[in-house]
Design a protein around this motif. Sequence first.
Motif, PDB file in Angstrom:
ATOM      1  N   SER A 216     -69.828 -70.062  11.976  1.00 39.72           N
ATOM      2  CA  SER A 216     -68.556 -70.457  11.357  1.00 39.72           C
ATOM      3  C   SER A 216     -67.802 -69.263  10.789  1.00 39.72           C
ATOM      4  CB  SER A 216     -68.802 -71.490  10.253  1.00 39.72           C
ATOM      5  OG  SER A 216     -69.406 -72.654  10.762  1.00 39.72           O
ATOM      6  N   VAL A 217     -68.519 -68.390  10.112  1.00 39.09           N
ATOM      7  CA  VAL A 217     -67.886 -67.210   9.506  1.00 39.09           C
ATOM      8  C   VAL A 217     -67.281 -66.307  10.588  1.00 39.09           C
ATOM      9  CG1 VAL A 217     -68.317 -65.076   8.236  1.00 39.09           C
ATOM     10  CG2 VAL A 217     -69.320 -67.225   7.447  1.00 39.09           C
ATOM     11  N   LEU A 218     -68.049 -66.028  11.631  1.00 40.99           N
ATOM     12  CA  LEU A 218     -67.567 -65.137  12.691  1.00 40.99           C
ATOM     13  C   LEU A 218     -66.455 -65.784  13.504  1.00 40.99           C
ATOM     14  CD1 LEU A 218     -70.980 -63.650  13.860  1.00 40.99           C
ATOM     15  CD2 LEU A 218     -69.207 -62.507  12.507  1.00 40.99           C
ATOM     16  N   ALA A 219     -66.524 -67.100  13.676  1.00 39.60           N
ATOM     17  CA  ALA A 219     -65.434 -67.795  14.355  1.00 39.60           C
ATOM     18  C   ALA A 219     -64.136 -67.622  13.573  1.00 39.60           C
ATOM     19  CB  ALA A 219     -65.765 -69.266  14.525  1.00 39.60           C
ATOM     20  N   GLY A 220     -64.228 -67.719  12.261  1.00 43.50           N
ATOM     21  CA  GLY A 220     -63.053 -67.513  11.422  1.00 43.50           C
ATOM     22  C   GLY A 220     -62.494 -66.108  11.568  1.00 43.50           C
ATOM     23  N   ARG A 221     -63.357 -65.113  11.610  1.00 40.83           N
ATOM     24  CA  ARG A 221     -62.921 -63.741  11.781  1.00 40.83           C
ATOM     25  C   ARG A 221     -62.304 -63.530  13.154  1.00 40.83           C
ATOM     26  NH1 ARG A 221     -68.159 -60.459   9.247  1.00 40.83           N
ATOM     27  NH2 ARG A 221     -67.972 -61.276   7.109  1.00 40.83           N
TER      28      ARG A 221
END
Length: 265
Positions: free
Chosen positions: A254-259
Amino acid sequence: MHNFAFHKPGSVADAAKAIGAASDGKIIAGGQTLLPTLRQRLAEPSDLVDLGAIADLKGIKAEGDGVTIGAMTTHAEVASSSVVAGAIPALAHLASHIGDRQVRHRGTIGGSLANNDPAADYPSAVLGLGATVRTNKREIKADDFFQGMFTTALDEGEIITAVHFPKPEKAGYEKFVQPASRFALVGVFVAKTKGGVRVAVTGAGQEGVFRAKEVEAALGANFSADAAKGAKVSADSLNSDLHGSAVYRAHLVSVLAGRAVAAAK
């Protein structure tokens, strides 16, 4: 290293003939996986068929709605290509962060895809962009190509010749690097395409690269970094090892998708 017969054909047809005639032949592209395997005697092929002299397998060109990359094109060539950077900047970015400089100048896109390492970068781009893998026999859609860890739809002796990437509206790639290997502990490729949002994850899945449906649904409703970060990804089928638990990897998706969304262009 075990003795083997070495072939360096000048055409795809000759390569297919050589591998077809071998009792236990292996195809070598950049050799980044196969050569260490041979040195450790984990593989003892009767024949080695080197694709390095086949000019038709190299090069990058704009084609139709996107970019076509020859199977023997190196990561460094993809990373520095103005054609790739102009059409799909995220793909050039991904290639520029594979391994180290030595790996990027030897490793090839076709070799990476044929090997389908569960933590390799390229599978996420191919799946995320909905690319088409071309071989000496047929064309294979990305959703059909990857079939599990180190497993693809390729038949015995089938040779990847090129990959066609359709141009997305926007795309981004971010990864959390495993420092020792430079592979992705988790890598996420996000693409906003004409057919909808596609999110492909490498490094995290027990069966290799996969599409993160939860993140796709969130971004389909609202293509924003906040929406991606808010998506709840199940840890049930994710890897858990000394580098990170399944729950930690789910959080990273989720975090990397946001980035990746924030960096998409």
